[in-house]
Design a protein around this motif. Structure first.
Motif, short mmCIF file in Angstrom:
data_model
loop_
_atom_site.label_atom_id
_atom_site.label_comp_id
_atom_site.label_asym_id
_atom_site.label_seq_id
_atom_site.Cartn_x
_atom_site.Cartn_y
_atom_site.Cartn_z
N TYR A 18 0.98 -1.15 0.00
CA TYR A 18 0.09 0.07 -0.13
C TYR A 18 0.97 1.03 -0.03
O TYR A 18 2.06 1.36 0.57
CB TYR A 18 -0.84 0.16 1.35
CG TYR A 18 -1.80 -1.15 1.31
CD1 TYR A 18 -3.05 -1.35 0.83
CD2 TYR A 18 -1.23 -2.43 1.80
CE1 TYR A 18 -3.72 -2.45 0.58
CE2 TYR A 18 -2.10 -3.41 2.21
CZ TYR A 18 -3.37 -3.50 1.39
OH TYR A 18 -4.10 -4.57 1.53
N ASN A 19 0.24 2.58 -0.47
CA ASN A 19 1.22 3.66 -0.74
C ASN A 19 1.23 4.27 0.74
O ASN A 19 1.36 5.53 0.64
CB ASN A 19 0.77 4.21 -1.87
CG ASN A 19 -0.91 5.06 -1.49
OD1 ASN A 19 -1.49 4.49 -0.83
ND2 ASN A 19 -1.11 6.07 -2.18
N LEU A 23 -3.83 3.53 -2.19
CA LEU A 23 -3.37 2.52 -3.42
C LEU A 23 -3.02 1.30 -2.88
O LEU A 23 -2.04 1.42 -2.14
CB LEU A 23 -2.95 3.19 -4.39
CG LEU A 23 -2.71 2.38 -5.67
CD1 LEU A 23 -3.70 1.91 -6.52
CD2 LEU A 23 -1.44 3.09 -6.61
N ILE A 41 -1.17 -2.32 -4.46
CA ILE A 41 -0.82 -3.03 -5.60
C ILE A 41 -0.48 -4.51 -5.24
O ILE A 41 0.08 -4.81 -4.11
CB ILE A 41 0.40 -2.68 -6.28
CG1 ILE A 41 0.24 -1.21 -6.72
CG2 ILE A 41 0.80 -3.43 -7.45
CD1 ILE A 41 1.33 -0.57 -7.38
N THR A 42 -1.30 -5.47 -5.81
CA THR A 42 -1.01 -7.03 -5.31
C THR A 42 -0.51 -7.99 -6.48
O THR A 42 -0.32 -7.63 -7.53
CB THR A 42 -2.51 -7.47 -5.01
OG1 THR A 42 -3.14 -7.42 -6.35
CG2 THR A 42 -3.06 -6.54 -4.09
N LEU A 91 -5.02 -4.31 -8.37
CA LEU A 91 -4.98 -3.02 -7.67
C LEU A 91 -6.08 -3.12 -6.62
O LEU A 91 -7.24 -3.60 -6.65
CB LEU A 91 -5.34 -1.70 -8.70
CG LEU A 91 -4.42 -1.43 -9.86
CD1 LEU A 91 -5.04 -0.69 -10.62
CD2 LEU A 91 -2.92 -1.17 -9.33
N ILE A 146 -8.21 -0.07 -4.50
CA ILE A 146 -8.40 1.45 -4.64
C ILE A 146 -9.23 1.51 -3.32
O ILE A 146 -10.43 1.28 -3.28
CB ILE A 146 -9.03 1.47 -5.95
CG1 ILE A 146 -8.23 1.01 -7.12
CG2 ILE A 146 -9.15 3.42 -6.17
CD1 ILE A 146 -8.81 0.22 -7.98
N ILE A 167 -8.45 3.25 -16.06
CA ILE A 167 -6.80 3.51 -15.67
C ILE A 167 -6.26 4.52 -16.59
O ILE A 167 -6.19 4.29 -17.62
CB ILE A 167 -6.11 1.99 -15.45
CG1 ILE A 167 -7.01 1.17 -14.48
CG2 ILE A 167 -4.80 2.17 -15.08
CD1 ILE A 167 -6.37 -0.15 -14.50
N LEU A 174 -4.26 -7.04 -14.02
CA LEU A 174 -3.92 -5.89 -15.17
C LEU A 174 -3.33 -6.65 -16.22
O LEU A 174 -2.41 -7.69 -16.09
CB LEU A 174 -3.08 -4.89 -14.66
CG LEU A 174 -3.45 -3.92 -13.47
CD1 LEU A 174 -2.37 -3.10 -12.79
CD2 LEU A 174 -4.83 -3.16 -13.79
N LEU A 177 2.59 0.78 -15.85
CA LEU A 177 2.73 1.32 -14.62
C LEU A 177 4.07 0.95 -13.88
O LEU A 177 4.34 2.02 -13.19
CB LEU A 177 1.67 0.06 -13.82
CG LEU A 177 1.58 0.39 -12.36
CD1 LEU A 177 0.94 1.84 -11.84
CD2 LEU A 177 1.00 -1.16 -11.69
N LEU A 231 -0.90 8.15 -11.65
CA LEU A 231 -1.85 7.22 -11.72
C LEU A 231 -3.16 7.65 -11.50
O LEU A 231 -3.40 8.25 -10.24
CB LEU A 231 -1.90 5.82 -10.60
CG LEU A 231 -2.83 4.80 -10.89
CD1 LEU A 231 -3.19 4.39 -12.51
CD2 LEU A 231 -2.61 3.75 -9.88
N LEU A 265 -7.59 6.79 -11.41
CA LEU A 265 -8.38 5.80 -11.40
C LEU A 265 -9.76 6.45 -11.34
O LEU A 265 -9.99 7.54 -10.72
CB LEU A 265 -8.22 4.79 -10.48
CG LEU A 265 -6.70 4.18 -10.34
CD1 LEU A 265 -6.58 3.82 -9.18
CD2 LEU A 265 -6.87 2.90 -11.20
#
Length: 180
Positions: free
Chosen positions: A57-58, A72, A74-75, A84, A86, A102, A127, A135, A141, A143
């Motif tokens: 996570y960010n 965000l 990312i997985t 993602l 979100i 996206i 994705l 990416l 990014l 969304l």
């Protein structure tokens, strides 16, 4: 029979509370903390204690536990699929299947299928390769779900994707143990 006032059920705070409880109460064996630069997350297991996916996570784990909104994730799963997570503010989204637009670095948007999991949280399970490649080098990014846009500044996402790959290799199933 007395008159009874009925009120609609509001699930935003409840959903957030459940997410926070899951993050705070998960046993150490169920989640292993991972990090890359300013991103933190977990190697996660399903209810059967089998590897599910790695997620970064960010923000820090402490920050996402305090407020799981406007962020965000990312997985990466054991098969290598990049997805993602979100997070909007509570009450923004409606549960169910959805489309996610996206846009990376102002390029034309790509529309992918997603799932709104709560009134503030949606996921994209996979994705395509071209989107993952874009990416990797992206700086921004955007969304859009149900007409609601959210933007994230990105930095060194290539390293985040590499860390997710390493996480899956470390915590994911081993070739001799598919149940792991």
């Amino acid at each position: 029979m007395p008159d009874v006032e009925t009120r609609p059920v509001k699930r935003g705070p409840t959903s957030a509370a459940l997410l926070l409880a899951a993050l705070a109460a998960a046993p150490a064996s169920a989640q292993n903390v991972i990090a890359q630069d300013d991103w933190e997350g977990f190697a996660m297991r399903d209810p059967g204690n089998r590897f599910d996916r790695c997620a970064l996570y960010n923000r820090s784990v402490a920050a996402l536990t305090a407020s799981p909104y406007e962020m965000l994730g990312i997985t990466r799963d054991a098969t290598g699929r990049i997805g993602l997570l979100i997070f909007y503010t509570p009450g923004t989204l409606t549960r169910g299947a959805t489309s996610v637009d996206i846009r990376l670095d102002g390029r034309a948007p790509v529309t992918v299928p997603g799932e709104v999991l709560s009134d503030f949280h949606a996921g994209v399970s996979t994705l395509d390769g071209a989107t993952v490649s874009a990416l990797r080098a992206a700086k921004e990014l955007e969304l859009r779900i149900e007409g609601h846009a959210i933007r994230f500044a990105l930095n060194n996402i290539g390293a985040v994707l590499d860390r997710l790959d390493a996480c899956v290799k470390t915590y994911g199933p081993k070739s001799s143990d598919p149940a792991q």
